[in-house]
Design a protein around this motif. Structure first.
Motif, PDB file in Angstrom:
ATOM      1  N   LYS A 222     -34.979  34.448 -29.616  1.00  0.00           N
ATOM      2  CA  LYS A 222     -36.113  34.624 -28.702  1.00  0.00           C
ATOM      3  C   LYS A 222     -35.749  35.699 -27.684  1.00  0.00           C
ATOM      4  CE  LYS A 222     -38.512  30.769 -29.918  1.00  0.00           C
ATOM      5  NZ  LYS A 222     -39.925  30.740 -30.380  1.00  0.00           N
ATOM      6  N   SER A 223     -36.761  36.417 -27.232  1.00  0.00           N
ATOM      7  CA  SER A 223     -36.581  37.384 -26.150  1.00  0.00           C
ATOM      8  C   SER A 223     -37.830  37.376 -25.296  1.00  0.00           C
ATOM      9  CB  SER A 223     -36.337  38.796 -26.702  1.00  0.00           C
ATOM     10  OG  SER A 223     -36.157  39.723 -25.652  1.00  0.00           O
ATOM     11  N   TYR A 224     -37.664  37.126 -23.998  1.00  0.00           N
ATOM     12  CA  TYR A 224     -38.807  37.030 -23.103  1.00  0.00           C
ATOM     13  C   TYR A 224     -38.626  37.968 -21.914  1.00  0.00           C
ATOM     14  CZ  TYR A 224     -39.916  32.743 -25.660  1.00  0.00           C
ATOM     15  OH  TYR A 224     -40.214  31.832 -26.645  1.00  0.00           O
ATOM     16  N   ASN A 225     -39.681  38.678 -21.565  1.00  0.00           N
ATOM     17  CA  ASN A 225     -39.684  39.525 -20.386  1.00  0.00           C
ATOM     18  C   ASN A 225     -39.984  38.684 -19.158  1.00  0.00           C
ATOM     19  OD1 ASN A 225     -39.174  41.926 -21.810  1.00  0.00           O
ATOM     20  ND2 ASN A 225     -41.334  42.176 -22.288  1.00  0.00           N
ATOM     21  N   MET A 226     -39.253  38.923 -18.095  1.00  0.00           N
ATOM     22  CA  MET A 226     -39.384  38.162 -16.864  1.00  0.00           C
ATOM     23  C   MET A 226     -40.172  38.951 -15.816  1.00  0.00           C
ATOM     24  SD  MET A 226     -37.729  35.235 -17.345  1.00  0.00           S
ATOM     25  CE  MET A 226     -38.516  35.241 -18.973  1.00  0.00           C
ATOM     26  N   PRO A 227     -40.702  38.256 -14.809  1.00  0.00           N
ATOM     27  CA  PRO A 227     -41.497  38.941 -13.771  1.00  0.00           C
ATOM     28  C   PRO A 227     -40.679  39.820 -12.843  1.00  0.00           C
ATOM     29  CG  PRO A 227     -42.017  36.588 -13.882  1.00  0.00           C
ATOM     30  CD  PRO A 227     -40.775  36.799 -14.680  1.00  0.00           C
ATOM     31  N   CYS A 228     -39.359  39.637 -12.829  1.00  0.00           N
ATOM     32  CA  CYS A 228     -38.518  40.439 -11.943  1.00  0.00           C
ATOM     33  C   CYS A 228     -37.161  40.598 -12.611  1.00  0.00           C
ATOM     34  CB  CYS A 228     -38.353  39.760 -10.575  1.00  0.00           C
ATOM     35  SG  CYS A 228     -37.297  38.288 -10.624  1.00  0.00           S
ATOM     36  N   THR A 229     -36.289  41.380 -12.001  1.00  0.00           N
ATOM     37  CA  THR A 229     -34.925  41.484 -12.494  1.00  0.00           C
ATOM     38  C   THR A 229     -34.242  40.132 -12.362  1.00  0.00           C
ATOM     39  OG1 THR A 229     -34.786  43.792 -11.803  1.00  0.00           O
ATOM     40  CG2 THR A 229     -32.715  42.647 -12.216  1.00  0.00           C
ATOM     41  N   VAL A 230     -33.706  39.619 -13.468  1.00  0.00           N
ATOM     42  CA  VAL A 230     -33.052  38.310 -13.448  1.00  0.00           C
ATOM     43  C   VAL A 230     -31.544  38.481 -13.475  1.00  0.00           C
ATOM     44  CG1 VAL A 230     -34.941  37.005 -14.461  1.00  0.00           C
ATOM     45  CG2 VAL A 230     -33.313  38.138 -15.965  1.00  0.00           C
ATOM     46  N   GLU A 231     -30.871  37.614 -12.732  1.00  0.00           N
ATOM     47  CA  GLU A 231     -29.404  37.638 -12.716  1.00  0.00           C
ATOM     48  C   GLU A 231     -28.808  36.521 -13.548  1.00  0.00           C
ATOM     49  OE1 GLU A 231     -26.850  38.485  -9.476  1.00  0.00           O
ATOM     50  OE2 GLU A 231     -28.503  39.123  -8.200  1.00  0.00           O
ATOM     51  N   SER A 232     -29.585  35.437 -13.761  1.00  0.00           N
ATOM     52  CA  SER A 232     -29.015  34.283 -14.433  1.00  0.00           C
ATOM     53  C   SER A 232     -30.101  33.491 -15.133  1.00  0.00           C
ATOM     54  CB  SER A 232     -28.295  33.391 -13.403  1.00  0.00           C
ATOM     55  OG  SER A 232     -27.623  32.322 -14.027  1.00  0.00           O
ATOM     56  N   ALA A 233     -29.731  32.838 -16.236  1.00  0.00           N
ATOM     57  CA  ALA A 233     -30.650  31.984 -16.984  1.00  0.00           C
ATOM     58  C   ALA A 233     -29.866  30.844 -17.605  1.00  0.00           C
ATOM     59  CB  ALA A 233     -31.385  32.771 -18.060  1.00  0.00           C
ATOM     60  N   SER A 234     -30.538  29.713 -17.842  1.00  0.00           N
ATOM     61  CA  SER A 234     -29.871  28.548 -18.406  1.00  0.00           C
ATOM     62  C   SER A 234     -30.863  27.762 -19.245  1.00  0.00           C
ATOM     63  CB  SER A 234     -29.312  27.664 -17.274  1.00  0.00           C
ATOM     64  OG  SER A 234     -28.601  26.544 -17.780  1.00  0.00           O
ATOM     65  N   LEU A 235     -30.411  27.284 -20.398  1.00  0.00           N
ATOM     66  CA  LEU A 235     -31.238  26.514 -21.322  1.00  0.00           C
ATOM     67  C   LEU A 235     -31.033  25.032 -21.074  1.00  0.00           C
ATOM     68  CD1 LEU A 235     -33.113  26.541 -23.870  1.00  0.00           C
ATOM     69  CD2 LEU A 235     -31.014  26.514 -25.241  1.00  0.00           C
ATOM     70  N   GLU A 236     -32.133  24.274 -21.022  1.00  0.00           N
ATOM     71  CA  GLU A 236     -32.055  22.817 -20.844  1.00  0.00           C
ATOM     72  C   GLU A 236     -31.216  22.227 -21.973  1.00  0.00           C
ATOM     73  OE1 GLU A 236     -32.557  18.901 -21.587  1.00  0.00           O
ATOM     74  OE2 GLU A 236     -33.934  20.143 -22.738  1.00  0.00           O
ATOM     75  N   PRO A 237     -30.183  21.444 -21.652  1.00  0.00           N
ATOM     76  CA  PRO A 237     -29.169  21.114 -22.658  1.00  0.00           C
ATOM     77  C   PRO A 237     -29.509  19.985 -23.620  1.00  0.00           C
ATOM     78  CG  PRO A 237     -28.549  20.181 -20.553  1.00  0.00           C
ATOM     79  CD  PRO A 237     -29.794  20.989 -20.316  1.00  0.00           C
ATOM     80  N   LYS A 238     -30.392  19.070 -23.219  1.00  0.00           N
ATOM     81  CA  LYS A 238     -30.589  17.884 -24.045  1.00  0.00           C
ATOM     82  C   LYS A 238     -31.553  18.126 -25.199  1.00  0.00           C
ATOM     83  CE  LYS A 238     -31.035  12.893 -23.654  1.00  0.00           C
ATOM     84  NZ  LYS A 238     -31.254  11.755 -22.733  1.00  0.00           N
ATOM     85  N   TYR A 239     -32.705  18.702 -24.883  1.00  0.00           N
ATOM     86  CA  TYR A 239     -33.720  18.930 -25.907  1.00  0.00           C
ATOM     87  C   TYR A 239     -33.964  20.411 -26.187  1.00  0.00           C
ATOM     88  CZ  TYR A 239     -34.664  14.065 -24.704  1.00  0.00           C
ATOM     89  OH  TYR A 239     -34.523  12.725 -24.450  1.00  0.00           O
TER      90      TYR A 239
END
Length: 351
Positions: A222-239
């Motif tokens: 997957k690749s998603y464009n964000m509304p601003c410059t992002v420094e960090s991202a994290s995926l919900e771990p359980k589901y």
């Protein structure tokens, strides 16, 4: 008209400079823990569920850029601008080892089996320290094309990944040979790289984009464009149904993993967000900012109807919560009034 649901975070004070890295421990018999790195040179350890301050690791003489906890949350590690990476006893706060480098250490990570520490930084060298023989010289991998920004382990410690501050892409290294086996191409430098708890995905943030890669076959999922410059991202771990991102606009955004639709936008920080991470069970997530605070947010935000008041240091009035939140005991978060803990240095690791 329905009131928009507003997430009210726990605000964890204590750092005097920007917070630049966060790391949760796995769940242990004593719960789970959160460590934060800051430019104030003093990493801090907290209870991961309540945000309560446990202790401050004192000994660095420069900004701390990276921090991590081992699998059992018994040891912590930190990488600093004072040209050292340090290992700490997470129970007592004592410094166990200090590994000298020749330049700024920007990243560090414990191996899954907790026996190794990986570091990287401005020297463009990845170092692997054997913690069973801390006095032995580290193994060095010196083919990084740029200053190392992030490091992580995957494939049961058989592979390591790294990104650079001045070069796009994520490099995957075979630990046995020290060679790059694959490069995940990105247009901008990757400022955050996370391996999912189940080992399926690598989550990266670069420029305006959050990407998800197959951690075994290395294809872009997957690749998603964000509304601003992002420094960090994290995926919900359980589901794995959603992910979070933080960046220059000071907001924490929650997105649907499958569609990229924005689910929530949490406001509260007063400076750019440098790091975001989900807790190991996915019931909450933490953010660290230029404003010097760590904020812990519930995954399922409480409903606010305008007549109820909820403060960050405790709950005043009532909050409507879902059954799932009740089951996770998240309706009555409480952290110590940080205004009363200015004497942290005197009470260092009083537990």
């Amino acid at each position: 008209m329905d009131k928009k649901r507003v997430a009210v975070p726990l605000v964890c004070h204590g750092h005097s400079r920007p917070v630049v890295d966060l790391c949760y421990s796995p769940v242990t018999p004593d719960g789970f823990f959160l460590i934060s790195a800051s430019k104030d040179s003093s990493p801090m350890l907290r209870n991961g569920e309540t945000g309560d301050w446990i202790g401050t690791f004192e000994g660095h003489k420069g900004a701390v850029w990276s921090c991590c906890l081992d699998t059992n949350a018994l040891r912590a590690a930190s990488g600093s601008a004072d040209f050292t990476a340090k290992i700490w006893d997470a129970l007592t706060g004592d410094e166990l080892h200090s590994f000298e480098h020749k330049h700024i250490v920007r990243a560090c990570a414990f191996s899954e089996d907790t026996h190794l520490l990986l570091t990287g930084g401005v020297e463009k060298i990845l170092r692997i320290y054997d913690l069973n023989r801390p006095d032995a010289p580290p193994r060095e991998v010196d083919k990084s094309p740029g200053s190392v920004r992030t490091v992580a382990w995957l494939h049961s410690d058989q592979t390591i990944l790294s990104s650079c501050t001045d070069t796009g892409g994520v490099r995957l290294w075979d630990v046995r040979t020290g060679n790059i086996v694959r490069t995940l191409e990105t247009k901008s430098p990757v400022t955050s790289a996370e391996v999912s708890q189940d080992g399926r995905y690598i989550t990266t943030a670069d420029g305006f984009t959050v990407k998800f890669w197959d951690a075994n076959h290395f294809g872009l999922v997957k690749s998603y464009n964000m509304p601003c410059t992002v420094e960090s991202a994290s995926l919900e771990p359980k589901y794995g149904f959603k992910f979070i991102s933080g960046g220059e606009d000071m907001w924490i955004r929650v997105f649907d993993f499958h569609t990229g639709e924005e689910i929530a936008c949490n406001k509260g920080h007063h400076g750019p967000v440098h790091c975001v991470r989900f807790s190991p069970g996915g019931e909450s997530y933490a953010s660290g900012s230029e404003d010097g605070t760590v904020r812990i947010w519930q995954t399922g935000p409480a409903t606010w109807d305008g007549s109820e008041t909820i403060t960050a240091n405790g709950v005043i009035g009532k909050a409507k919560v879902t059954a799932e939140e009740v089951s996770r005991k998240l309706e009555d978060f409480h952290i110590t009034d940080e205004a009363k803990t200015g004497y942290e240095a005197e009470l260092f690791f009083s537990v």
